[in-house]
Design an enzyme around this catalytic site. Structure first.
Site, PDB file in Angstrom:
ATOM      1  N   HIS A 101       3.570   8.775  11.723  1.00 21.18           N
ATOM      2  CA  HIS A 101       3.540   7.535  10.969  1.00 21.18           C
ATOM      3  C   HIS A 101       4.747   6.655  11.354  1.00 21.18           C
ATOM      4  O   HIS A 101       4.608   5.819  12.242  1.00 21.18           O
ATOM      5  CB  HIS A 101       3.508   7.876   9.478  1.00 21.18           C
ATOM      6  CG  HIS A 101       3.315   6.708   8.566  1.00 21.18           C
ATOM      7  ND1 HIS A 101       2.781   6.832   7.307  1.00 21.18           N
ATOM      8  CD2 HIS A 101       3.588   5.394   8.713  1.00 21.18           C
ATOM      9  CE1 HIS A 101       2.726   5.638   6.731  1.00 21.18           C
ATOM     10  NE2 HIS A 101       3.206   4.758   7.561  1.00 21.18           N
ATOM     11  N   HIS A 140      10.608   0.598   4.475  1.00 21.90           N
ATOM     12  CA  HIS A 140       9.666   1.245   5.395  1.00 21.90           C
ATOM     13  C   HIS A 140       9.329   0.242   6.498  1.00 21.90           C
ATOM     14  O   HIS A 140       9.017  -0.913   6.216  1.00 21.90           O
ATOM     15  CB  HIS A 140       8.403   1.649   4.638  1.00 21.90           C
ATOM     16  CG  HIS A 140       7.306   2.146   5.539  1.00 21.90           C
ATOM     17  ND1 HIS A 140       7.504   3.104   6.495  1.00 21.90           N
ATOM     18  CD2 HIS A 140       5.995   1.785   5.634  1.00 21.90           C
ATOM     19  CE1 HIS A 140       6.364   3.342   7.130  1.00 21.90           C
ATOM     20  NE2 HIS A 140       5.436   2.558   6.640  1.00 21.90           N
ATOM     21  N   HIS A 144       7.715  -0.199  10.850  1.00 29.05           N
ATOM     22  CA  HIS A 144       7.054   0.389  12.031  1.00 29.05           C
ATOM     23  C   HIS A 144       7.805  -0.029  13.288  1.00 29.05           C
ATOM     24  O   HIS A 144       7.187  -0.316  14.317  1.00 29.05           O
ATOM     25  CB  HIS A 144       5.591  -0.059  12.108  1.00 29.05           C
ATOM     26  CG  HIS A 144       4.726   0.506  11.032  1.00 29.05           C
ATOM     27  ND1 HIS A 144       3.704   1.396  11.277  1.00 29.05           N
ATOM     28  CD2 HIS A 144       4.740   0.321   9.690  1.00 29.05           C
ATOM     29  CE1 HIS A 144       3.113   1.715  10.123  1.00 29.05           C
ATOM     30  NE2 HIS A 144       3.713   1.075   9.144  1.00 29.05           N
ATOM     31  N   ASP A 174      28.219   8.455  13.153  1.00 22.64           N
ATOM     32  CA  ASP A 174      28.881   7.507  12.247  1.00 22.64           C
ATOM     33  C   ASP A 174      28.038   7.263  10.994  1.00 22.64           C
ATOM     34  O   ASP A 174      28.566   6.916   9.940  1.00 22.64           O
ATOM     35  CB  ASP A 174      29.065   6.138  12.939  1.00 22.64           C
ATOM     36  CG  ASP A 174      30.267   6.099  13.880  1.00 22.64           C
ATOM     37  OD1 ASP A 174      31.196   6.907  13.696  1.00 22.64           O
ATOM     38  OD2 ASP A 174      30.262   5.256  14.790  1.00 22.64           O
ATOM     39  N   SER A 232       0.826  -1.217   0.000  1.00 20.33           N
ATOM     40  CA  SER A 232       0.000   0.000   0.000  1.00 20.33           C
ATOM     41  C   SER A 232       0.857   1.263   0.000  1.00 20.33           C
ATOM     42  O   SER A 232       0.362   2.351  -0.286  1.00 20.33           O
ATOM     43  CB  SER A 232      -0.947  -0.018   1.197  1.00 20.33           C
ATOM     44  OG  SER A 232      -0.207  -0.158   2.382  1.00 20.33           O
ATOM     45  N   TYR A 276      37.177   3.980   7.516  1.00 21.44           N
ATOM     46  CA  TYR A 276      36.381   2.832   7.945  1.00 21.44           C
ATOM     47  C   TYR A 276      36.161   1.875   6.787  1.00 21.44           C
ATOM     48  O   TYR A 276      35.988   2.294   5.651  1.00 21.44           O
ATOM     49  CB  TYR A 276      35.032   3.326   8.472  1.00 21.44           C
ATOM     50  CG  TYR A 276      34.201   2.238   9.090  1.00 21.44           C
ATOM     51  CD1 TYR A 276      34.327   1.933  10.445  1.00 21.44           C
ATOM     52  CD2 TYR A 276      33.296   1.513   8.325  1.00 21.44           C
ATOM     53  CE1 TYR A 276      33.570   0.929  11.020  1.00 21.44           C
ATOM     54  CE2 TYR A 276      32.534   0.502   8.897  1.00 21.44           C
ATOM     55  CZ  TYR A 276      32.675   0.220  10.242  1.00 21.44           C
ATOM     56  OH  TYR A 276      31.912  -0.775  10.805  1.00 21.44           O
TER      57      TYR A 276
END
Lengths: 230, 230, 230, 230
Positions: free
Chosen positions: D170, D94, D96, D119, D74, D228
């Protein structure tokens, strides 16, 4: 000679690992046989992969090692006092689990904020006073046991219905009718302490449960007419 | 040529993975051989599944790579300073574990709130000052090591009894008599920092343990008459 | 006779273990068959390794055990009230997960702080009133069910779009179109409660989402024109 | 036809499961092929055990599905806007995750409290404004993408050095040079947000790192003279 008792102690110590009750060797569990007047306890500072029933140390009620080649847990004398004074218990678990230890370090008893607590203990989780310099100078581990016992006596608490305590500035002890049950109680105490911390984070003015709800939940699971379990 | 040392470093680095001391490649552990004047350290930014004893980088006390094809950890120079100044240590672990790093970011030393702390360190966990612009412009990683050493010297602290430190705004370093022991110390530091955060959440006015209790627990586990362990 | 229903209940109970929704035997899940007018529920206080579809207890809508040799969960009567009053649900899960239980103990409804919440419930998570002494004296488990139902009726809430509730001082109940779905809802409630606690820790004055954002997310996943899923 | 791209997307989606970045199906990851002008993304609401490279949905830059039988995530339109506007990125994740989502719900940008943050990102983690009712009425998922892009443009931020953002109310989005790298960035963001929450719990007046320390750590790992990695 104490094969069964040592197996019981070993299995209960391994259960603390399965239930994730501590890092390194920070838990100790013992199993008591009152008929023989001895208890089996984890050796001090031995890693779990090296533990077996055979490595358990058997100690009598005068504190003398009667079987085993290793040093017993540094908290052995505290276990001994509890077996002597709380004569009907058969297993003891000591941990440094983070939430229970934090309440002990905060020097706060844990109020009965909900039914999760009341299902298992119908009272505030008691906490000892911080030990004074004199008591520490004497036999410290015996004094730790004495403080637990005195806390229960002064507050007129029953060690059969309150099966756990916080030692101020130190951490939790829990006990039960078997060594394995004492481990289960230690896990319950950690969960109660975790939820209590979250509760006061959400609502610093959170109230304890009313007494009638505490009694209801306690009796449902533990009273003479308990409906819980089989 | 440095086979044993590289194996020791590799095994200790893998232990940080087993103990869940960091995501990605955020830990580095080294092992020191004072007789040969070199230490073996994790290569920079290499994932754990690609690590082996052979990939460890061996560095001498002038900071020169003497064995290995990969770049050493970006914190190598900090390790070098610590091996030079704290001459009797044999292993160092640096992590970004969340609770220890949070105390470092909060720029607060960790008081001895309980016996879990005192069993392992008989003092407040020290923290460096935040580095100034001048120090950062010089060799930053060397300055990080210098700051740790200076913090111990100014506060007259002993690196053999305080085996861990917080670098302000950065995170924790821990050390020990072996590389593996330094990893165990890093895990202990994280647990101490976690319980300390929970403690002040429950009681923002929590008091440190009285000195006599700190000494008792420390000596029980670490003093000349220590009763802990085998 | 109720083989399929008991298997559904057993599998959903085992899912609470896989999703880590509680220690010991602190969860209970049931599955309802409205055609036969019965539901299958976990037996009381039986450890997960001893559970099987055969051990599930089948109870009818008068609360009578119609199949099974074990005592049903002590919360059986609460499940029964919910199946009777929320007639289109087919599964119920009760847990003591720490974050949801903490909100219940704090006696606070959970505001819609973000889209994670709104994706699943378009409203504040409701909480019952704390039960009074009179209600506890009557059939306590039935009253727990009544309180949930009354909370929804008084607040004119729809149990099909709000599939979870907090019982004040106690903990969460969640339901769904299947037993397995009710377990998924219980896991969602715990996640919502965890994120909400973190939210108010970061910002004690955090605002709920505006209504238009709540509706948008809810309808995206649940409305007649839902675009989420297959 | 898009076999490699779909495999890349599938493997990166499975990595979110291994890194424990969300319950149920709450993560989505996509992989972009600019030469072909398409990206592959997880189908909406499909459980991980049913995912395979074949189930990935391929979408073109007009938002049309060009391969695959399932509905795409979605959030597909948000991914599309980001690939169009941040033209050199190749993967988007994405989630949660609880700590990053909590900062998004608290509607607070995350200051650079320490080197763990510096960092990886040399700036405050930016947060969008809460969307207004008008924007939600239009194509919501496109607006989410627009808000992210506008936040970067207004604040003159560079999406190549700041590879993550919080969408207000969100949750987090992260991106990278590959889909797998975007997952690694999402895990880093969660860790930064977790440590930041702990930091302000310990010290509500915690200060961000001084700029010279932020730059030093950023350049050590990301600048033209980065030391690094290999």
């Amino acid at each position: 000679m104490y094969k069964t008792l040592k197996e019981e102690a070993w299995e209960a110590n391994m259960e603390t690992l399965r239930l994730n009750l501590g890092i390194h060797t920070w838990c100790n569990v013992s199993a008591f046989d009152p008929a023989k007047g001895v208890f089996a306890i984890k050796p001090s500072g031995v890693s779990y992969e090296k533990l077996s029933a055979d490595t358990m140390v058997v100690v009598d009620m005068e504190g003398k090692v009667v079987e085993g080649n290793l040093n017993p847990s540094s908290d052995t004398e505290t276990h001994r006092v509890l077996y002597r004074e709380f004569a009907d218990i058969r297993g003891i678990t000591h941990t440094h689990t983070p939430y229970a230890t934090a309440w002990a370090q905060a020097r706060k008893p844990v109020p009965v904020y909900g039914t999760t607590h009341a299902d298992n203990v119908a009272n505030t989780i008691p906490i000892t006073l911080i030990m004074n310099a004199e008591e520490v100078k004497n036999n410290y581990e015996i004094e730790t046991g004495n403080q637990i016992v005195n806390t229960f006596r002064k507050q007129k608490k029953d060690h059969n219905s309150i099966t756990m305590v916080l030692v101020s500035g130190h951490g939790p002890f829990a006990w039960g009718k078997t060594a394995m049950q004492s481990v289960a109680q230690a896990a319950i105490l950690e969960e109660i302490c975790k939820i209590a911390l979250f509760t006061i984070t959400i609502n610093p003015d959170a109230l304890p449960l009313p007494d009638y709800l505490i009694r209801k939940h306690w009796e449902r699971k533990n009273g003479p007419n308990a409906s819980y379990g089989q």
